[in-house]
Motif scaffolding. Structure first.
Motif, mmCIF file in Angstrom:
data_model
loop_
_atom_site.group_PDB
_atom_site.id
_atom_site.type_symbol
_atom_site.label_atom_id
_atom_site.label_comp_id
_atom_site.label_asym_id
_atom_site.label_seq_id
_atom_site.Cartn_x
_atom_site.Cartn_y
_atom_site.Cartn_z
ATOM 1 N N TRP A 352 29.518 19.408 30.556
ATOM 2 C CA TRP A 352 30.899 19.190 30.119
ATOM 3 C C TRP A 352 31.812 18.948 31.320
ATOM 4 N N PHE A 353 32.938 18.316 31.059
ATOM 5 C CA PHE A 353 34.006 18.325 32.046
ATOM 6 C C PHE A 353 34.519 19.757 32.182
ATOM 7 N N GLY A 354 34.849 20.155 33.397
ATOM 8 C CA GLY A 354 35.257 21.530 33.650
ATOM 9 C C GLY A 354 36.404 21.986 32.784
ATOM 10 N N THR A 355 37.440 21.160 32.662
ATOM 11 C CA THR A 355 38.613 21.558 31.867
ATOM 12 C C THR A 355 38.261 21.713 30.393
ATOM 13 N N ASP A 356 37.390 20.846 29.878
ATOM 14 C CA ASP A 356 36.990 20.952 28.474
ATOM 15 C C ASP A 356 36.181 22.231 28.247
ATOM 16 N N ALA A 357 35.288 22.557 29.189
ATOM 17 C CA ALA A 357 34.480 23.767 29.054
ATOM 18 C C ALA A 357 35.359 25.013 29.082
ATOM 19 N N VAL A 358 36.326 25.038 29.977
ATOM 20 C CA VAL A 358 37.219 26.192 30.068
ATOM 21 C C VAL A 358 38.032 26.332 28.794
ATOM 22 N N ARG A 359 38.545 25.221 28.282
ATOM 23 C CA ARG A 359 39.332 25.255 27.049
ATOM 24 C C ARG A 359 38.484 25.805 25.891
ATOM 25 N N HIS A 360 37.242 25.362 25.820
ATOM 26 C CA HIS A 360 36.349 25.816 24.753
ATOM 27 C C HIS A 360 36.055 27.306 24.889
ATOM 28 N N LEU A 361 35.815 27.774 26.103
ATOM 29 C CA LEU A 361 35.522 29.184 26.322
ATOM 30 C C LEU A 361 36.732 30.055 25.977
ATOM 31 N N LEU A 362 37.904 29.639 26.402
ATOM 32 C CA LEU A 362 39.112 30.409 26.098
ATOM 33 C C LEU A 362 39.356 30.480 24.590
ATOM 34 N N HIS A 363 39.062 29.391 23.900
ATOM 35 C CA HIS A 363 39.213 29.400 22.440
ATOM 36 C C HIS A 363 38.239 30.408 21.810
ATOM 37 N N ALA A 364 36.994 30.424 22.295
ATOM 38 C CA ALA A 364 36.011 31.371 21.770
ATOM 39 C C ALA A 364 36.441 32.813 22.047
ATOM 40 N N LEU A 365 37.003 33.057 23.232
ATOM 41 C CA LEU A 365 37.491 34.395 23.560
ATOM 42 C C LEU A 365 38.678 34.775 22.680
ATOM 43 N N ASP A 366 39.555 33.832 22.422
ATOM 44 C CA ASP A 366 40.698 34.104 21.549
ATOM 45 C C ASP A 366 40.251 34.447 20.129
ATOM 46 N N GLU A 367 39.242 33.718 19.644
ATOM 47 C CA GLU A 367 38.719 34.010 18.309
ATOM 48 C C GLU A 367 38.134 35.416 18.257
ATOM 49 N N LEU A 368 37.420 35.792 19.306
ATOM 50 C CA LEU A 368 36.852 37.135 19.359
ATOM 51 C C LEU A 368 37.967 38.177 19.388
ATOM 52 N N ARG A 369 39.014 37.924 20.137
ATOM 53 C CA ARG A 369 40.155 38.849 20.216
ATOM 54 C C ARG A 369 40.783 39.049 18.836
ATOM 55 N N ARG A 370 40.941 37.954 18.106
ATOM 56 C CA ARG A 370 41.600 38.046 16.809
ATOM 57 C C ARG A 370 40.760 38.835 15.794
ATOM 58 N N GLN A 371 39.447 38.782 15.946
ATOM 59 C CA GLN A 371 38.572 39.428 14.969
ATOM 60 C C GLN A 371 38.157 40.836 15.368
ATOM 61 N N ALA A 372 38.366 41.206 16.651
ATOM 62 C CA ALA A 372 37.950 42.538 17.106
ATOM 63 C C ALA A 372 38.886 43.594 16.527
#
Length: 556
Positions: A352-372
């Motif tokens: 992946w492009f670095g910025t796209d990978a970071v954006r995707h990871l942050l989104h996954a972390l945000d989803e985990l935060r919302r559900q924890a």
């Protein structure tokens, strides 16, 4: 707020034989490519904190390489070839070994981007078709260019950007002189000598928590009890030997040696351990607790198996993966790796492009935060700190730079460390009613036991340990210390990782050879004839892809 712990595990097995000569060069190559790069990324973003786990057998090799550079007495053949004045005088066997070594890297990211290096590879493939004798057609200048390019390719991206002289060599591409090669050699020496002080400084200023691993990276639960391998796999074939001889004492020896080594290098004992391969069991955790280890980490698969044993539901992952645990009667808190998030970095983002990978990871972390559900959820991303990056363009430079910068600015994700989290939120630790024995790989120990070759390797080690026990107290002190060091190294998990025909043949051959050589030298040091079976490889390998090799996913 989601608490995020990034834990980078730095590890290389001890590649030295009893004479201190290196059989494989991976320690110093990863030091200049990966450990130096990670230090630079952290130095560039002072507000970004993480955990860096140093295995003592790696740290002690870094010390040894620093000493080699300082005195000029080189015990690594590849490093010696880098500054060999007359490479054209090498015999055919040495030429072939050098050439083959200098193409051992990830070609798409570390060879193909460089036209001059790529030409050297094309020429070699043409020559190789003509057999060994054709090596005479490769001139000393070819070998000089090749060994220089190999080291340039293994140089960290942050190192290149900080040293214009390296970029000038890469731009020139060919005709490298002994002066050029010494420039690369001297730079490697300065980087390696500065690594431990750099990380010690990062720890002293509170940016990094430095943790450790039992000394030579053994699978402690298996040293303590072979039957631990059947906790997750009840019908797994075990070695013929019923147990590792006096395994409990050996486990304690590795823990005590780790604490002593870590304290000597970094000024303080480690608060926590990433056990080798995240390997845990009831007996191992009790040993950690008795040793004063405040936290230890393992894999998601171990937590899954533990919760199933306790009759807990796995339906809502955010509820159980974002919680630290403690076994009753133990003072060691357990954190568990999030396999999905860790494997995204280890395997998926490399293309992946670095910025796209970071954006995707942050989104996954945000989803985990919302559900924890808890008030202070914590997620652990724990992964190999070296091998993933060679599959990334520019050694992961853009991904890591963008990730660290983004995390320091994120309003709902807080980077922290294991110790800091426990200090701030001791009430978040929950009781774990059951602990299943296993590792971060698949939640079991099948990577190190069960395969016929792996089990045979354990039987060979058990026989050597019995020989050690029989005579070590009768040896002179210096020989006993040499035997102890060899035994510790042979107890490493790394040899057993590579045994098995599903692994790549060239890697199996390298690790198999070093393991047998170490066992032979152990017998020699004990003044006992080595068994004849040590002259025959355990296995040949021949597998490829993600089923084998240096990287594994957390789940099967």
């Amino acid at each position: 707020m989601l608490n995020l712990i990034l834990c980078w595990h730095f590890h290389q097995p001890d590649y030295r034989d009893a004479d201190g000569r290196y059989q494989l060069p991976w320690t110093y190559l990863h030091a200049v490519k990966d450990y130096a790069d990670m230090a630079a990324h952290l130095e560039a973003v002072p507000n970004q904190c993480c955990v860096v786990n140093f295995v003592p057998s790696l740290v002690e090799q870094i010390d040894d390489y620093a000493a080699q550079f300082a005195c000029g007495e080189l015990r690594d053949p590849l490093l010696a070839h880098l500054i060999e004045p007359d490479l054209g005088s090498l015999d055919l066997a040495a030429r072939r070994h050098l050439v083959e070594q200098c193409f051992k890297l990830n070609h798409p990211t570390m060879l193909e981007p460089f036209p001059a290096y790529r030409r050297l590879y094309t020429l070699w493939k043409t020559v190789e078709e003509s057999g060994m004798a054709a090596l005479d057609y490769l001139s000393g200048q070819y070998l000089a260019d090749l060994v220089t390019w190999y080291h340039l390719a293994w140089t960290g991206e942050t190192v290149r950007r900080a040293h214009p002289a390296l970029l000038a060599l890469m731009e020139r591409g060919e005709g490298f002189t002994l002066t050029d090669r010494r420039l690369v050699f001297d730079l490697y020496g300065s980087i390696i000598a500065g690594l431990i002080p750099r990380y010690r400084y990062l720890a002293e200023r509170g940016q990094v928590e430095l943790s450790s691993t039992p000394h030579s990276h053994p699978i402690l639960p298996l040293l303590l009890d072979f039957k631990a391998a059947r906790d997750a796999r009840p019908h797994l074939p075990l070695p013929s030997s019923p147990a590792y001889p006096d395994g409990a004492a050996r486990a304690v020896a590795h823990v005590e040696a780790a604490v002593a080594s870590h304290t000597g290098h970094f000024g303080n004992p480690p608060a926590g351990f990433w056990p080798a391969e995240g390997g845990v069991s009831e007996a191992a955790i009790q040993l950690f607790s008795q040793a004063g280890v405040k936290w230890a980490a393992s894999g998601e698969g171990v937590l899954r198996h533990s919760l199933v044993k306790a009759g807990r539901s796995l339906e809502h992952k955010p509820a159980w993966i974002t919680t630290p645990y403690r076994r009753p009667g133990s003072d060691t808190v357990l954190f568990f790796r999030d396999d999905h998030l860790s494997d995204l970095i280890g395997f998926e983002y490399k293309g992946w492009f670095g910025t796209d990978a970071v954006r995707h990871l942050l989104h996954a972390l945000d989803e985990l935060r919302r559900q924890a559900p808890g008030p202070h959820p914590v997620v652990s991303i724990i992964m190999d700190g070296e091998n993933a990056w060679e599959c990334y363009p520019y050694n992961g430079y853009y991904f890591l730079s963008d990730l660290f910068a983004a995390l320091t600015e994120h309003a709902c994700i807080r980077p922290t460390t294991f110790s800091e989290y426990l200090e701030l939120h001791p009430e978040a630790v929950q009781e774990l009613p059951q602990l299943a024995a296993g590792s971060w790989v698949y939640g079991d120990f099948t990577t190190w036991m069960g395969d016929p070759a792996k089990n045979r390797g354990w039987d060979w080690l058990c026989a050597a340990k019995e020989a050690f026990d029989a005579v070590v107290e009768m040896l002179p002190e210096d020989e006993a210390e040499t035997a102890e060091a060899l035994l510790k190294s042979c107890e490493s998990s790394d040899w057993f990782w590579w045994f098995g025909d599903y692994n790549p043949a060239d890697a199996v051959a390298s690790f198999d050879r070093v393991y047998r050589q170490k066992l032979k030298r152990l017998y020699q040091t004990l003044r006992i004839p080595a068994p004849d079976y040590l002259d025959t490889p355990l296995c040949r390998g021949g597998g490829a892809g993600e089923a084998g090799g240096v990287m594994r996913r957390g789940n099967a």
